[in-house]
Design a protein around this motif. Structure first.
Motif, PDB file in Angstrom:
ATOM      1  N   GLU A 160       1.186  -1.246  -0.210  1.00 35.62           N
ATOM      2  CA  GLU A 160       0.096  -0.344  -0.132  1.00 35.62           C
ATOM      3  C   GLU A 160       0.509   1.130  -0.351  1.00 35.62           C
ATOM      4  N   THR A 161       1.974   1.282   0.627  1.00 35.27           N
ATOM      5  CA  THR A 161       2.947   2.762   0.828  1.00 35.27           C
ATOM      6  C   THR A 161       3.923   2.944  -0.596  1.00 35.27           C
ATOM      7  N   ILE A 162       3.261   2.674  -1.543  1.00 35.18           N
ATOM      8  CA  ILE A 162       4.507   2.881  -2.769  1.00 35.18           C
ATOM      9  C   ILE A 162       4.299   3.936  -3.407  1.00 35.18           C
ATOM     10  N   SER A 163       4.911   4.882  -3.317  1.00 31.42           N
ATOM     11  CA  SER A 163       4.750   5.766  -3.926  1.00 31.42           C
ATOM     12  C   SER A 163       4.304   6.291  -5.795  1.00 31.42           C
ATOM     13  N   PRO A 164       3.558   6.156  -6.355  1.00 33.30           N
ATOM     14  CA  PRO A 164       3.397   7.061  -8.347  1.00 33.30           C
ATOM     15  C   PRO A 164       5.035   7.205  -8.360  1.00 33.30           C
ATOM     16  N   VAL A 165       5.864   6.756 -10.013  1.00 35.70           N
ATOM     17  CA  VAL A 165       6.273   6.857 -10.138  1.00 35.70           C
ATOM     18  C   VAL A 165       6.003   6.963 -11.534  1.00 35.70           C
ATOM     19  N   TRP A 166       6.952   8.133 -12.507  1.00 37.48           N
ATOM     20  CA  TRP A 166       7.198   8.259 -13.898  1.00 37.48           C
ATOM     21  C   TRP A 166       7.979   7.032 -14.266  1.00 37.48           C
ATOM     22  N   LEU A 167       7.750   6.625 -15.066  1.00 32.24           N
ATOM     23  CA  LEU A 167       8.711   5.657 -16.533  1.00 32.24           C
ATOM     24  C   LEU A 167       8.563   5.769 -17.779  1.00 32.24           C
ATOM     25  N   VAL A 168      10.040   5.267 -17.766  1.00 32.76           N
ATOM     26  CA  VAL A 168      10.268   5.143 -19.208  1.00 32.76           C
ATOM     27  C   VAL A 168      10.184   3.567 -19.723  1.00 32.76           C
ATOM     28  N   LEU A 169       9.601   3.004 -20.965  1.00 32.98           N
ATOM     29  CA  LEU A 169       9.529   2.280 -21.468  1.00 32.98           C
ATOM     30  C   LEU A 169      10.550   1.527 -22.330  1.00 32.98           C
ATOM     31  N   VAL A 170      11.451   1.041 -22.548  1.00 27.84           N
ATOM     32  CA  VAL A 170      12.542   0.652 -23.793  1.00 27.84           C
ATOM     33  C   VAL A 170      11.492  -0.565 -24.349  1.00 27.84           C
ATOM     34  N   ASN A 171      11.361  -0.725 -25.135  1.00 28.71           N
ATOM     35  CA  ASN A 171      11.369  -2.356 -26.058  1.00 28.71           C
ATOM     36  C   ASN A 171      12.134  -2.463 -27.874  1.00 28.71           C
ATOM     37  N   PRO A 172      13.803  -2.928 -27.056  1.00 26.19           N
ATOM     38  CA  PRO A 172      14.401  -3.518 -28.950  1.00 26.19           C
ATOM     39  C   PRO A 172      13.360  -3.969 -29.910  1.00 26.19           C
ATOM     40  N   SER A 243      12.422  -5.588 -17.530  1.00 29.52           N
ATOM     41  CA  SER A 243      10.875  -6.469 -16.788  1.00 29.52           C
ATOM     42  C   SER A 243      10.715  -7.951 -17.249  1.00 29.52           C
ATOM     43  N   GLY A 244      10.265  -8.295 -15.954  1.00 30.37           N
ATOM     44  CA  GLY A 244       9.488 -10.343 -15.897  1.00 30.37           C
ATOM     45  C   GLY A 244      10.852 -10.538 -16.752  1.00 30.37           C
ATOM     46  N   SER A 245      10.673 -11.443 -17.739  1.00 33.06           N
ATOM     47  CA  SER A 245      11.863 -12.395 -18.501  1.00 33.06           C
ATOM     48  C   SER A 245      12.087 -11.304 -19.955  1.00 33.06           C
ATOM     49  N   GLY A 246      11.738 -10.038 -19.694  1.00 30.79           N
ATOM     50  CA  GLY A 246      12.380  -9.093 -21.115  1.00 30.79           C
ATOM     51  C   GLY A 246      11.351  -9.296 -22.359  1.00 30.79           C
ATOM     52  N   SER A 247      11.815  -8.288 -23.295  1.00 29.07           N
ATOM     53  CA  SER A 247      13.193  -8.011 -23.138  1.00 29.07           C
ATOM     54  C   SER A 247      12.757  -6.597 -23.447  1.00 29.07           C
ATOM     55  N   THR A 248      11.630  -5.750 -22.879  1.00 29.23           N
ATOM     56  CA  THR A 248      11.451  -4.265 -22.455  1.00 29.23           C
ATOM     57  C   THR A 248      12.511  -4.135 -20.770  1.00 29.23           C
ATOM     58  N   VAL A 249      12.791  -2.741 -20.937  1.00 31.84           N
ATOM     59  CA  VAL A 249      13.629  -2.270 -20.375  1.00 31.84           C
ATOM     60  C   VAL A 249      12.542  -0.948 -19.359  1.00 31.84           C
ATOM     61  N   PHE A 250      12.889  -0.762 -18.732  1.00 29.49           N
ATOM     62  CA  PHE A 250      12.267  -0.013 -18.199  1.00 29.49           C
ATOM     63  C   PHE A 250      13.046   1.111 -17.159  1.00 29.49           C
ATOM     64  N   GLY A 251      13.237   2.118 -16.758  1.00 31.65           N
ATOM     65  CA  GLY A 251      13.889   3.540 -16.114  1.00 31.65           C
ATOM     66  C   GLY A 251      13.017   4.160 -15.088  1.00 31.65           C
ATOM     67  N   LEU A 252      13.232   4.881 -13.874  1.00 29.02           N
ATOM     68  CA  LEU A 252      12.881   5.366 -13.081  1.00 29.02           C
ATOM     69  C   LEU A 252      13.377   6.361 -13.480  1.00 29.02           C
ATOM     70  N   PHE A 253      11.560   8.026 -13.088  1.00 25.19           N
ATOM     71  CA  PHE A 253      12.564   8.817 -13.717  1.00 25.19           C
ATOM     72  C   PHE A 253      11.542   9.830 -12.028  1.00 25.19           C
ATOM     73  N   LYS A 254      12.377  10.666 -11.612  1.00 31.71           N
ATOM     74  CA  LYS A 254      11.833  12.193 -10.875  1.00 31.71           C
ATOM     75  C   LYS A 254      10.323  12.588 -10.790  1.00 31.71           C
ATOM     76  N   ASP A 255       9.815  12.615 -12.709  1.00 28.47           N
ATOM     77  CA  ASP A 255       8.630  13.374 -12.714  1.00 28.47           C
ATOM     78  C   ASP A 255       8.642  13.367 -14.083  1.00 28.47           C
ATOM     79  N   GLU A 256       7.246  14.141 -14.241  1.00 30.34           N
ATOM     80  CA  GLU A 256       6.914  13.283 -15.616  1.00 30.34           C
ATOM     81  C   GLU A 256       7.356  14.181 -16.614  1.00 30.34           C
ATOM     82  N   ALA A 257       8.291  15.289 -16.511  1.00 33.46           N
ATOM     83  CA  ALA A 257       8.759  16.368 -17.597  1.00 33.46           C
ATOM     84  C   ALA A 257       9.813  15.569 -17.872  1.00 33.46           C
ATOM     85  N   ALA A 258      10.595  14.615 -16.984  1.00 31.17           N
ATOM     86  CA  ALA A 258      11.886  14.554 -16.760  1.00 31.17           C
ATOM     87  C   ALA A 258      11.505  13.501 -17.540  1.00 31.17           C
ATOM     88  N   ALA A 259      10.945  12.417 -17.576  1.00 31.90           N
ATOM     89  CA  ALA A 259      10.584  10.808 -18.153  1.00 31.90           C
ATOM     90  C   ALA A 259      10.215  11.037 -19.651  1.00 31.90           C
TER      91      ALA A 259
END
Length: 280
Positions: A160-172, A243-259
């Motif tokens: 329950e105590t997890i902050s909302p986060v902006w992510l960038v997903l990259v799949n090759p 993420s999972g078994s791949g092949s998507t990779v995600f990065g976590l960003f501090k805010d929407e603009a940075a993402a």
């Protein structure tokens, strides 16, 4: 009510520990799973023609009985005893075989949608019991919360105590077989069942738990996964993981603009699938 239109969200794994191989051939896992707002679109319509029909029109996604959405609808019709027809149209926005749980989410969403459309009144707990027979990740999407998932992934505890986060997903644009990854996983020792933290007030707390035991297997075959992780960090990600078994990779960003800035940069530099998303 003759039809329902629903969103089937993707997921990422903040954590994926493979604890041990089970006698039944599966593995005991410990994962932290998070839904995101990248979604497939699903429409389920009642029909006068009995039976289930699923159309998707996406390479790598079967129509008909080989689709988990078909099996989900068929399972509910069989249990309910209803002699009705269901036409299911899926618009895929989630990359296929990419570690984002798109198929499992489609199956879970169809279970919930058919339950609503036919007025069956099954509880989420009952739908999760049906769903786990379709796929280990299906109950998570019916659970609808960030979760610590244990067992084969079907024993869920809300985080329950997890902050909302902006992510960038990259799949090759690589399809990775989950079965192949597990077959090639070499467990050097059984892991203990130590408890991982349950409180993540800041993005740094989430980054501190990022780990995926399957990553080394997939990177061994597809080194581009490592390259994507490094590039996400270079464009400002606080942490990065497959993420999972791949092949998507995600990065976590501090805010929407940075993402969004990072997503634009990576998309301009490559022909990869790149998108900025937020957690649900």
């Amino acid at each position: 009510m003759k039809k329902v239109k629903l969103k089937a969200p993707a997921k990422v794994n903040y954590r994926l520990d493979v604890l041990r191989r089970r006698p039944d051939g599966y593995h005991d896992l410990r994962m932290i799973m998070q839904r995101i707002d990248l979604c497939d679109d699903i429409e389920i319509a009642l029909s006068d023609t009995p039976g289930v029909r699923v159309t998707c029109g996406r390479d790598g996604v079967p129509d008909g009985p080989d689709n988990i959405a078909w099996r989900a609808a068929d399972a509910l019709l069989t249990i309910s005893g209803r002699a009705v027809g269901l036409d299911i149209a899926i618009t895929k926005n989630i990359p296929v075989a990419a570690g984002l749980g798109g198929g499992s989410s489609d199956g879970a969403t169809v279970l919930m949608g058919v339950n609503e459309l036919l007025g069956l009144g099954f509880s989420d707990e009952r739908l999760m019991e049906i769903g786990v027979k379709l796929g280990a990740d299906v109950p998570f999407f019916i659970f609808k919360k960030t979760a610590l998932a244990e067992g084969i992934g079907d024993k869920l505890t809300a985080v329950e105590t997890i902050s909302p986060v902006w992510l960038v997903l990259v799949n090759p644009h690589l399809h990775v077989s989950t079965g192949w990854v597990y077959q090639n996983l070499r467990l050097t020792a059984m892991k203990d069942d130590d408890i991982i933290p349950r409180f993540y007030g800041k993005i740094e707390d989430v980054c501190a738990i990022l780990a995926n035991d399957l990553e080394s297997v997939t990177i061994g075959r597809f080194p581009v996964i490592r390259e994507i992780k490094e590039r996400l960090l270079r464009v400002g990600a606080c942490g990065s993981l497959m993420s999972g078994s791949g092949s998507t990779v995600f990065g976590l960003f501090k805010d929407e603009a940075a993402a969004r800035r990072a997503a634009e940069t990576l998309a301009a530099e490559s022909n990869w699938f790149v998108v900025a998303v937020k957690t649900l």
